[in-house]
Design a protein around this motif. Structure first.
Motif, PDB file in Angstrom:
ATOM      1  N   LYS A 236     -22.712 -22.702 -43.052  1.00 25.42           N
ATOM      2  CA  LYS A 236     -21.755 -22.829 -42.151  1.00 25.42           C
ATOM      3  C   LYS A 236     -20.709 -23.907 -42.429  1.00 25.42           C
ATOM      4  O   LYS A 236     -19.672 -23.879 -42.420  1.00 25.42           O
ATOM      5  CB  LYS A 236     -22.193 -22.879 -40.917  1.00 25.42           C
ATOM      6  CG  LYS A 236     -23.005 -21.655 -40.120  1.00 25.42           C
ATOM      7  CD  LYS A 236     -23.670 -22.072 -38.616  1.00 25.42           C
ATOM      8  CE  LYS A 236     -24.384 -20.928 -38.352  1.00 25.42           C
ATOM      9  NZ  LYS A 236     -25.098 -21.131 -36.940  1.00 25.42           N
ATOM     10  N   GLU A 239     -18.863 -23.541 -45.867  1.00 24.74           N
ATOM     11  CA  GLU A 239     -17.769 -22.738 -45.564  1.00 24.74           C
ATOM     12  C   GLU A 239     -16.594 -23.459 -44.713  1.00 24.74           C
ATOM     13  O   GLU A 239     -15.428 -23.151 -45.054  1.00 24.74           O
ATOM     14  CB  GLU A 239     -18.268 -21.380 -44.785  1.00 24.74           C
ATOM     15  CG  GLU A 239     -19.072 -20.448 -45.601  1.00 24.74           C
ATOM     16  CD  GLU A 239     -19.626 -19.333 -44.599  1.00 24.74           C
ATOM     17  OE1 GLU A 239     -19.410 -19.251 -43.392  1.00 24.74           O
ATOM     18  OE2 GLU A 239     -20.118 -18.410 -45.387  1.00 24.74           O
ATOM     19  N   ARG A 242     -15.065 -25.660 -47.294  1.00 28.00           N
ATOM     20  CA  ARG A 242     -14.115 -25.027 -48.178  1.00 28.00           C
ATOM     21  C   ARG A 242     -12.986 -24.170 -47.837  1.00 28.00           C
ATOM     22  O   ARG A 242     -11.964 -24.071 -48.629  1.00 28.00           O
ATOM     23  CB  ARG A 242     -15.043 -23.668 -48.923  1.00 28.00           C
ATOM     24  CG  ARG A 242     -16.161 -24.423 -49.962  1.00 28.00           C
ATOM     25  CD  ARG A 242     -17.271 -23.352 -50.317  1.00 28.00           C
ATOM     26  NE  ARG A 242     -18.416 -23.936 -51.209  1.00 28.00           N
ATOM     27  CZ  ARG A 242     -19.538 -23.493 -51.436  1.00 28.00           C
ATOM     28  NH1 ARG A 242     -19.905 -22.523 -50.682  1.00 28.00           N
ATOM     29  NH2 ARG A 242     -20.328 -23.847 -52.420  1.00 28.00           N
ATOM     30  N   TYR A 275     -23.579 -21.709 -54.091  1.00 25.54           N
ATOM     31  CA  TYR A 275     -23.317 -20.557 -53.122  1.00 25.54           C
ATOM     32  C   TYR A 275     -24.436 -20.101 -52.736  1.00 25.54           C
ATOM     33  O   TYR A 275     -25.297 -19.224 -53.394  1.00 25.54           O
ATOM     34  CB  TYR A 275     -22.380 -19.609 -53.704  1.00 25.54           C
ATOM     35  CG  TYR A 275     -21.009 -20.018 -53.765  1.00 25.54           C
ATOM     36  CD1 TYR A 275     -19.953 -19.669 -52.646  1.00 25.54           C
ATOM     37  CD2 TYR A 275     -20.502 -20.754 -55.006  1.00 25.54           C
ATOM     38  CE1 TYR A 275     -18.792 -20.254 -52.813  1.00 25.54           C
ATOM     39  CE2 TYR A 275     -19.224 -21.032 -54.849  1.00 25.54           C
ATOM     40  CZ  TYR A 275     -18.376 -20.965 -53.594  1.00 25.54           C
ATOM     41  OH  TYR A 275     -17.136 -21.382 -53.726  1.00 25.54           O
TER      42      TYR A 275
END
Length: 361
Positions: A236, A239, A242, A275
């Protein structure tokens, strides 16, 4: 300080007499201001020590008054339900009206009556210069300390922030290692993931209040947490960083922190390019399995050491070279996972152009 000076200034009668005269001057006429000046000159200004001590005394009176109001407002806030929010807000506004009225209107009014404009300007300039000199000295001391101590300076700050995070008695038990991957990180924001117990359930509680998108993020994660609770929170946060466009800094990295048992400092493992996925990898990928409680890893059906992963991978003749991916047991502890990460960074991932995707199963 007050007890050192046993004179008329610090008698209870005089204190209340002075406060009464000050309030009368604040809400009264020029005659009341004159009476206050006479009272001040009689006791306070005959001795420089009295001037300083009496200034401290007045500050304490103001702080004490504000503290009472503030605590009473907190009492209202904690003792009303959400349905009573209008009553709570109204009561708070009414309570804060008097101190606001005094600070914004009456106290400045008394100051301008008590002192001349020249005296006020002189005091303001003195105060400004004092703050400027003090601030400059503090700034250069901070810069000097940073240059002198660097890593230890920031490590101490980070350890202190870990111990007093959010003003609560919360601790993050960090993993330990005798290997330092990254020793120094500047321009950082700390993120904490605490170990919590709620009945029979274990909870990963995230605190990222002090995180700034454009800085390096330091993830301080409790080693007792299982990987299945940690990684979803990390995903979380990754993300979010990013996805940020307005304040994004391409050079800002993400690091896991741990305790360097040799250097007695904090050390860091970078994972910006990783990732994470909570699913099974594709069959086209070449998988390395990391199992809970094992020091060895599995490549295909072969159990090998972590230091031999690249050697084993490059020894295989592929028709088409697949992506190398890592699969970690979701039930292993974060401490065990980080030990794997440290060994991987030492023996494997630093040699790769692109860090592999990591699967948590």
């Amino acid at each position: 300080m007050i007890l050192k000076y046993q004179n008329n200034l610090w008698s209870i009668d005089y204190v209340f007499t002075y406060l009464k005269a000050a309030l009368q001057a604040m809400f009264g006429t020029d005659k009341d201001v004159l009476q206050l000046k006479i009272l001040s000159n009689k006791y306070i200004y005959i001795d420089e020590n009295n001037v300083i001590l009496f200034s401290y005394f007045l500050i304490l009176c103001v702080l004490l008054f504000c503290s009472v109001i503030d605590n009473f407002c907190n009492f209202l806030r904690f003792n009303f339900s959400d349905s009573d929010s209008k009553i709570k807000k109204t009561g708070t506004i009414i309570l804060m009206f008097l101190p606001a009225f005094l600070v914004v209107w009456k106290v400045p009014g008394l100051i301008f009556k008590y002192y001349t404009v020249t005296e006020i300007l002189s005091y303001l300039i003195d105060a400004f210069l004092g703050i400027l000199v003090f601030g400059s000295v503090l700034f250069f001391i901070t810069i000097f300390s940073f240059k002198l101590f660097k890593l230890k300076f920031f490590s101490i700050l980070l350890v202190i922030s870990l111990l007093v995070s959010c003003g609560k008695k919360e601790d993050v038990l960090l993993p330990k290692s005798n290997v330092s991957i990254v020793k120094n990180v500047e321009d950082l924001s700390p993120i904490y993931i605490f170990f919590k117990i709620d009945g029979k359930d274990t909870i990963a509680e995230v605190n990222r209040k002090n995180s700034i998108i454009s800085t390096n993020w330091i993830f301080n994660i409790d080693k007792r947490l299982p990987l299945k609770l940690v990684i979803p929170e990390v995903i979380k946060l990754q993300e979010k960083k990013r996805a940020e466009k307005a304040h994004k800094n391409e050079k800002a990295e993400n690091y896991y922190s741990y305790a360097d048992s040799i250097g007695k400092n904090l050390a860091f493992v970078p994972f910006t390019k990783v990732y994470y996925k909570m699913e099974r990898p594709n069959k086209e990928n070449f998988v390395v399995y990391f199992t809970k409680g094992k020091k060895q890893v599995f490549m295909g059906n072969v159990e090998i050491k972590i230091s031999e992963i690249l050697k084993q991978f490059y020894s295989i003749k592929f028709n088409k070279v697949p992506d190398l991916v890592f699969v970690f047991d979701k039930n292993m502890s974060y401490e065990e996972y980080l030990q794997y990460k440290i060994l991987l960074h030492k023996h494997v991932t630093y040699n790769l152009d692109r860090l592999p995707v990591e699967f948590i199963l």
